[in-house]
Design an enzyme around this catalytic site. Structure first.
Site, PDB file in Angstrom:
ATOM      1  N   VAL A  17      -5.386   2.423  12.061  1.00  0.00           N
ATOM      2  CA  VAL A  17      -6.350   3.473  12.419  1.00  0.00           C
ATOM      3  C   VAL A  17      -7.288   2.984  13.520  1.00  0.00           C
ATOM      4  O   VAL A  17      -7.542   1.789  13.657  1.00  0.00           O
ATOM      5  CB  VAL A  17      -7.199   3.926  11.194  1.00  0.00           C
ATOM      6  CG1 VAL A  17      -6.367   4.763  10.238  1.00  0.00           C
ATOM      7  CG2 VAL A  17      -7.824   2.732  10.495  1.00  0.00           C
ATOM      8  N   HIS A  56       0.876  -1.181   0.000  1.00  0.00           N
ATOM      9  CA  HIS A  56       0.000   0.000   0.000  1.00  0.00           C
ATOM     10  C   HIS A  56       0.910   1.226   0.000  1.00  0.00           C
ATOM     11  O   HIS A  56       2.132   1.099   0.148  1.00  0.00           O
ATOM     12  CB  HIS A  56      -0.954   0.007   1.203  1.00  0.00           C
ATOM     13  CG  HIS A  56      -0.317  -0.423   2.500  1.00  0.00           C
ATOM     14  ND1 HIS A  56      -1.021  -0.829   3.593  1.00  0.00           N
ATOM     15  CD2 HIS A  56       0.997  -0.523   2.871  1.00  0.00           C
ATOM     16  CE1 HIS A  56      -0.191  -1.135   4.579  1.00  0.00           C
ATOM     17  NE2 HIS A  56       1.038  -0.962   4.158  1.00  0.00           N
ATOM     18  N   ARG A  93       0.371  -6.519  -4.803  1.00  0.00           N
ATOM     19  CA  ARG A  93      -0.097  -7.635  -3.966  1.00  0.00           C
ATOM     20  C   ARG A  93       0.082  -8.926  -4.744  1.00  0.00           C
ATOM     21  O   ARG A  93      -0.107  -8.955  -5.958  1.00  0.00           O
ATOM     22  CB  ARG A  93      -1.593  -7.482  -3.631  1.00  0.00           C
ATOM     23  CG  ARG A  93      -1.980  -6.157  -2.988  1.00  0.00           C
ATOM     24  CD  ARG A  93      -1.978  -6.229  -1.471  1.00  0.00           C
ATOM     25  NE  ARG A  93      -2.162  -4.901  -0.895  1.00  0.00           N
ATOM     26  CZ  ARG A  93      -3.353  -4.395  -0.541  1.00  0.00           C
ATOM     27  NH1 ARG A  93      -4.447  -5.118  -0.713  1.00  0.00           N
ATOM     28  NH2 ARG A  93      -3.437  -3.188  -0.018  1.00  0.00           N
TER      29      ARG A  93
END
Ligand SMILES: [Zn+2]
Length: 376
Positions: free
Chosen positions: A287, A204, A230
């Protein structure tokens, strides 16, 4: 012992071969003047039949060239009785002058004809339209990155780029995904080297979060567009290489409402002024809380259609408030600073905006697909 037989010598007398020359034929006892008249007549007739420059060159060789008939006649003048020689010489030279002049005239004529023929064959039709030069166009993914960067620039975000190869430290550890974390398996990672420290193709664009925060003090407002990788089977909505745009804002007093405001503005800029954004709970290790966010479908206005798969919503990506551990990991005080982060799939944005139904088209090198974006 046999008595040697006397050798009977065979004498091969050299036979003087005499090649019949053109000037010799049938001339027999013809006078020089008669020979010249005959030559004149044949040369004139032959010249009349010449139709091109090649034929003319051949004609010249036959009559005027070093081995030509007239040259032979001139060479034979030595055998003419002395009294007749001057007159014969004048007649032969006169014929030579005449044939040379005829040759020149015919050459000019044929050259002009040849030029005309070539001009006619190579004629350029100036009324034909010219060929348009092939001009490349910006790839739809690059164009979307530019568009997103512009939108975020208006909201105070700086665009930065990071390396596509990352250590596991940046790709995972600093994002609150240590080696034994079960979530590490969520990212099907392409490992480049695992001898000393694991080096991966970034899964990412998030490693740039940690790099940016390490390098700067708050306030931080950056977006990071770029490729991510990926280890994954390809299908209409998955590719092993794709583009993301990562966003990060860290400062005092930043809340989830700021995140919703920024993403709502993004949706309105991209898809129209009436758009609404939906947050739903989701989990990402870096997060807390985490959300996935969607925009209501601009095609059906949220009623449900083929584009939004009859849900009325289009998924745009994941987001959330930066995890306190991530802030602490880069030396920020989590008690003082808060922040939000979000990630968008660029291909997904283009697909939503232009109705593309297969993500593989973007890296498929099919010019027919790419040309459709040239005129947009
Ligand atoms: Zn719809």
């Amino acid at each position: 012992m046999a008595t040697p037989r006397p050798c009977r010598g065979v004498f091969l007398l050299p036979v003087k071969t005499h090649r019949l020359r053109a000037s010799d034929r049938d001339h027999g006892d013809m006078t020089i003047q008669a020979q010249l008249d005959d030559l004149h007549a044949r040369a004139a007739a032959s010249l009349a039949e010449v139709v091109d420059l090649d034929g003319l060159a051949s004609w010249e060789r036959s009559f005027l060239g070093p081995k030509g008939e007239l040259t032979q006649v001139l060479r034979g003048l030595g055998g003419v009785p002395a009294g007749e020689r001057p007159a014969a010489g004048r007649a032969a030279n006169s014929l030579k002058t005449e044939l040379s002049a005829a040759y020149d005239a015919r050459a000019r004529q044929l050259s002009a004809t040849d030029l005309e023929r070539r001009l006619a064959a190579d004629a350029v039709d100036v009324t034909l339209p010219g060929r348009a030069p092939t001009i490349g166009t910006v790839h739809p993914v690059s164009r979307m990155i530019d568009e997103l960067s512009d939108i975020f620039a208006l909201m105070g975000f700086q665009t930065v780029f990071g390396p596509e190869v990352a250590t596991a430290h940046y790709n995972f550890d600093l994002l609150n995904i240590p080696g034994d974390h079960p979530a590490r398996d969520v990212w099907d990672t392409i490992v480049v080297d695992s001898n000393d420290e694991e080096i991966v193709l970034r899964t990412h664009t998030s490693p740039m979060q940690a790099r940016t925060m390490e390098a700067t003090k708050p306030p931080v407002r950056v977006v990071v567009p770029g490729r991510a990788y990926r280890y994954e089977a390809q299908d209409a909505s998955h590719d092993w290489m794709f583009h993301q745009l990562e966003g990060l804002a860290v400062d005092e007093h930043i809340t989830l409402a700021d995140l919703k405001g920024v993403l709502g503005e993004l949706a309105r800029q991209l898809f129209g002024a009436e758009r609404r954004v939906r947050f739903r709970c989701d989990y990402f290790p870096f997060v807390e809380p985490g959300v996935d966010f969607a925009v209501d479908c601009a095609v059906c206005g949220g009623k449900g259609c083929r584009v939004c798969k009859h849900s009325g919503w289009l998924e745009m990506g994941g987001a959330g408030m930066v995890h306190p551990k991530v802030l602490a990991g880069v030396g920020y005080d989590p008690a003082k600073y808060t922040g939000f982060a979000f990630g968008l799939g660029i291909e997904r944005m283009v697909m939503m905006k232009y109705g593309v139904d297969d993500v593989r088209a973007f890296a498929g090198n099919d010019l027919r697909f790419l040309r459709q974006f040239a005129s947009i």
